[in-house]
Design a protein around this motif. Sequence first.
Motif, short mmCIF file in Angstrom:
data_model
loop_
_atom_site.label_atom_id
_atom_site.label_comp_id
_atom_site.label_asym_id
_atom_site.label_seq_id
_atom_site.Cartn_x
_atom_site.Cartn_y
_atom_site.Cartn_z
N HIS A 163 -81.55 4.90 -82.46
CA HIS A 163 -80.23 4.33 -82.75
C HIS A 163 -79.77 3.40 -81.65
O HIS A 163 -80.38 3.31 -80.58
CB HIS A 163 -79.21 5.45 -82.94
N SER A 167 -73.58 0.51 -83.18
CA SER A 167 -74.13 -0.74 -83.70
C SER A 167 -75.54 -0.59 -84.27
O SER A 167 -76.28 -1.56 -84.42
CB SER A 167 -74.08 -1.84 -82.64
N THR A 168 -75.94 0.64 -84.58
CA THR A 168 -77.26 0.89 -85.17
C THR A 168 -77.41 0.15 -86.50
O THR A 168 -76.48 0.09 -87.30
CB THR A 168 -77.42 2.40 -85.45
N THR A 169 -78.59 -0.44 -86.71
CA THR A 169 -78.89 -1.01 -88.03
C THR A 169 -80.15 -0.32 -88.56
O THR A 169 -80.83 0.40 -87.82
CB THR A 169 -79.16 -2.52 -87.98
N TYR A 170 -80.47 -0.62 -89.82
CA TYR A 170 -81.68 -0.02 -90.41
C TYR A 170 -82.93 -0.43 -89.63
O TYR A 170 -83.92 0.29 -89.61
CB TYR A 170 -81.79 -0.41 -91.89
N LYS A 171 -82.87 -1.58 -88.95
CA LYS A 171 -84.04 -2.03 -88.18
C LYS A 171 -84.36 -1.06 -87.04
O LYS A 171 -85.52 -0.80 -86.74
CB LYS A 171 -83.78 -3.42 -87.60
N ASP A 172 -83.31 -0.57 -86.39
CA ASP A 172 -83.53 0.42 -85.33
C ASP A 172 -84.22 1.65 -85.90
O ASP A 172 -85.19 2.17 -85.34
CB ASP A 172 -82.18 0.84 -84.70
N LYS A 199 -72.99 5.03 -92.04
CA LYS A 199 -72.87 3.69 -92.64
C LYS A 199 -74.23 3.00 -92.82
O LYS A 199 -74.33 2.02 -93.56
CB LYS A 199 -71.92 2.82 -91.83
N VAL A 200 -75.28 3.47 -92.14
CA VAL A 200 -76.59 2.82 -92.22
C VAL A 200 -77.45 3.40 -93.36
O VAL A 200 -78.40 2.78 -93.82
CB VAL A 200 -77.33 2.93 -90.86
N ASP A 203 -78.74 1.39 -96.33
CA ASP A 203 -79.69 0.31 -96.08
C ASP A 203 -81.14 0.79 -95.94
O ASP A 203 -82.06 -0.01 -95.79
CB ASP A 203 -79.32 -0.44 -94.79
#
Lengths: 225, 353
Positions: A163, A167-172, A199-200, A203
């Motif tokens: 994570h 600001s974690t995104t699915y890419k992480d 929230k991720v 995705d």
Amino acid sequence: MVLNDKRIRIIVGHFGSGKSEFSINYAVKLSQVKKKVVLADLDIVNLYFRSREKEEELKKLGIKVIGSSIKGLAADLPAISSEIYGPIQDESCDLVIDVGGDPNGARVLGMYSNYFTKDNYDMFFVLNGNRPETQTVKKSIEYLRKIENTARIQVTGIVNNTHMLKSTTYKDVLKGQALAEKLSQELNIPIRYISVIEKVVKDLPDNLEGEIFPIKLYLREEWMV
Amino acid sequence: MAKVLMKGNEAIGAAAIEAGCRYFFGYPITPQSELPEYMARELPKVGGVFLQAESEIAAINMVYGAAGAGARVMTSSSSPGISLKQEGISYIAGAELPCLIVNIMRGGPGLGSIQPSQTDYFQATRGGGNGDYRVVVLAPANVQELVDLVMEGFDIADQYRNPVMVLGDGMIGQMMEPVELRKPKPRELPPKDWATDGTKGKRKPNIINSLYLAAEELEAHNKRLQEKYRKIMENEVKVESYKIEDADVVIAAYGTTSRIAKTAISQLEKEGYKVGLIRPITLWPYPYDEFDKINDKCKGILTVEMNSGQMVDDVKIAVKGRFPVYFHGRTGGMVPTPNEIIDKVKKIYGGEM
């Protein structure tokens, strides 16, 4: 499913991988389906951001929190409470043990190792591929093995907790998943959970190995990133 | 380098090594012990030296020695440990040597607690040691800025031959955040031709010293120092400000408290209040001039600190009596909440303070 895990869940990993957040979230989830849930915070490494800080909040959900034997003090003493012997032996109890980071933190587990049998415990290795020390398979294996040796018990599952805080995104998550998969193949240990902020979740693809485990960040104040 | 997640204390170590620091002398103390631990693990890998001294006093004098020999060197501690280092810091300032000192502050006075505080503002900016000296004091508000200031701090130290202190509260040291190691803007650094690194038979010996027994000589030395400090005040002030030209109330805060203030401000803006922020990044030299930009209609300045009121003195100097200056502080390791700040701002608006 948290119900499919063994009665005692031990959460270990490299320092700063997110063990406490995972432990708290796991205990909360468990408390929704089980009556006697205990969260034991055995962290003797960290002084801030420990799961015992959330004792009041967790108590309201019916979760008993065991911290230091020295109550109410923010002390840097590696004291743990003997209370933990209760839930370790009480088979009607569901126990989550939040262990301090690194082999240093895992040392406390050694003294309970006689109580752990292959039928009563799971030990989850929390992996954050965004921590500089666990970005490669080789280094992650090193940490995992050292923790096992110190704890004198074996890891039974991997938790991908890669994570970037809020600001974690699915890419992480996917980057960490690739690392977790390699680790899993190399050691023949299954990926049990993919721990990710709520929230991720939408995705993420639905064919990932391991159960997607949405978490809230209990230990980050609103002004923190 | 891609962003990684690091704890403040680890990030200081990584930044220092990236900046070319190869010598660390220190003594463990909570809440900064992850830093010496990191250095103990990482410095040997790059041919550096980590040494755990027998005391803080020994550690700062090892820094004095290494800096005198021209090395990039640092030490770190937390509040009571920094108190012990004051004599050495005064010597280093007197002998005009560059080094980096990190203070990850905890509650005081005395042994206090291991929880975060900002109670060493006076000590850092006014000089805890003897003599007319100044230390450049950098106050990061997040882990990325911490990393940036550690790297730039070594350059500032070298440029002016002066100790630089990074002053963070326990929260900054313990907090995990995304960071990226990036080089500061290059500076032209003078050669260290004053270092005691061996004459090789080609020059007279250099001497590192802070003792000037002749009154005229010591006065001349002090004049030189003051001239240098004046240049630092001219060149090195760093400050972030937000909407102060138009604000009805301006908050002054640094480090962790400035972040809590920002959260409070965004809430207040939603409710229609006009609140600005001055966040000093250098505590010495202090950004006094920034306060001149505040509009005349401003109702007051609210200083927020994790202490009983220290920076508030500088704010009073800076506003020159133009506005009333109010204070909100928590101590003992208690961290102010956005709501506490919101309440105070509303009271200033309502003329209740």
